[in-house]
Design a protein around this motif. Structure first.
Motif, PDB file in Angstrom:
ATOM      1  N   ALA A  78       0.840  -1.205   0.000  1.00  0.00           N
ATOM      2  CA  ALA A  78       0.000   0.000   0.000  1.00  0.00           C
ATOM      3  C   ALA A  78       0.875   1.255   0.000  1.00  0.00           C
ATOM      4  N   TYR A  79       1.982   1.209   0.735  1.00  0.00           N
ATOM      5  CA  TYR A  79       2.893   2.353   0.789  1.00  0.00           C
ATOM      6  C   TYR A  79       3.521   2.594  -0.574  1.00  0.00           C
ATOM      7  N   GLN A  80       3.945   1.521  -1.220  1.00  0.00           N
ATOM      8  CA  GLN A  80       4.551   1.652  -2.540  1.00  0.00           C
ATOM      9  C   GLN A  80       3.550   2.197  -3.565  1.00  0.00           C
ATOM     10  N   LYS A  81       2.319   1.730  -3.468  1.00  0.00           N
ATOM     11  CA  LYS A  81       1.281   2.213  -4.384  1.00  0.00           C
ATOM     12  C   LYS A  81       1.038   3.703  -4.187  1.00  0.00           C
TER      13      LYS A  81
ATOM     14  N   VAL B  47       6.198  10.570  -6.169  1.00  0.00           N
ATOM     15  CA  VAL B  47       7.123  11.125  -5.174  1.00  0.00           C
ATOM     16  C   VAL B  47       8.534  11.294  -5.730  1.00  0.00           C
ATOM     17  N   TYR B  48       9.000  10.301  -6.488  1.00  0.00           N
ATOM     18  CA  TYR B  48      10.400  10.319  -6.916  1.00  0.00           C
ATOM     19  C   TYR B  48      10.539  10.718  -8.375  1.00  0.00           C
TER      20      TYR B  48
END
Length: 282
Positions: free
Chosen positions: A269-272, A279-280
């Motif tokens: 979920a964080y990666q999604k 972000v990057y």
């Protein structure tokens, strides 16, 4: 040894002489013993241990152990500073200075692997996972470690707080310490008094107290239930931080393993979210 170097052994009766002589010859071992243990080892009555301590001007064996700890700790500090200073005074090339610094970091990590207890890391992780709130105390330059540990844990455990400022911030959090909480204090060499007081406050209020430090003689160990030790490398001022950051990584990975499959879902979920928010830079 400071107080102890002024003791005149020749003036002591035979039994007391043997007790004090053994203590002076084996300070590191004696620090970890209680009165009964030392008496059994020397095959004397526990009262003899106490009277031997009193014969050199101390209140008893507890007083003697406190003096020993202070002396050993002061010797370590003096030795550490002398080694660092003498090394800085030696002329060397910049390449050698860089290589030496990196090599010592590697030595620090290797020593930490050998020194730290994997069982204590697991117990620490279990305490953090089940805690109401976890407070990580790292004051001064050690605040970088506290902030780092919070940052790598909060995606899995949002109830983790980094306490990095003196006075107001520290006092605010100390007011919330209570049963079911974890207070993890980080301190090396000359540990800040505020860090020690905060850990004691946490213990007194029923929190699980944990110390991340570089010596079993650290004042933090007086109040902690679990101790996480990094290898002390006296040649380099900031060397304990290398091991401390590594311990933080170990705590993170251990918590992820202990909380699967929830931790795996949280990571996805964080990666999604990171991808959705772009972000990057790509």
């Amino acid at each position: 040894m400071d107080f102890f170097k002024h003791i005149d052994l020749d003036t002591l009766p035979k039994k007391k002489y043997r007790v004090i002589k053994y203590i002076l010859d084996h300070p590191d071992e004696v620090i970890s013993l209680n009165t009964a243990d030392l008496a059994a080892k020397l095959k004397v009555d526990p009262v003899t241990i106490i009277k031997a301590c009193q014969s050199i001007g101390l209140a008893g064996f507890h007083d003697l152990k406190k003096r020993l700890k202070d002396t050993v700790r002061n010797q370590e500090k003096k030795s550490s500073f002398t080694q660092v200073l003498s090394e800085f005074e030696v002329s060397t090339t910049t390449d050698e200075a860089i290589r030496n610094a990196l090599s010592r970091d590697l030595e620090m990590l290797t020593g930490t692997i050998e020194k730290v207890s994997f069982e204590k890391i697991t117990q620490t992780c279990q305490a953090i996972i089940t805690s109401r709130q976890t407070y990580i105390i790292g004051l001064g330059y050690i605040g970088a470690v506290a902030t780092y540990l919070q940052s790598i844990l909060r995606s899995h455990l949002p109830k983790v707080h980094a306490v990095t400022e003196y006075n107001g911030m520290l006092f605010d959090y100390m007011g919330h310490f209570g049963k079911g909480d974890v207070v993890l204090a980080i301190g090396f060499d000359q540990c800040q008094n505020q860090t020690i007081k905060a850990l004691k406050k946490g213990k007194d209020r029923g929190a699980t107290a944990i110390a991340l430090t570089d010596s079993e003689y650290s004042p933090l160990c007086t109040y902690s239930k679990y101790n996480l030790f990094v290898h002390p490398a006296p040649h380099y001022f900031l060397s304990p931080l290398i091991g401390a950051f590594s311990i933080c990584n170990a705590l993170k990975h251990c918590i992820v393993e202990m909380t699967k499959p929830t931790s795996t879902r949280q990571s996805r979920a964080y990666q999604k979210l990171v991808e959705e928010e772009n972000v990057y830079y790509n």
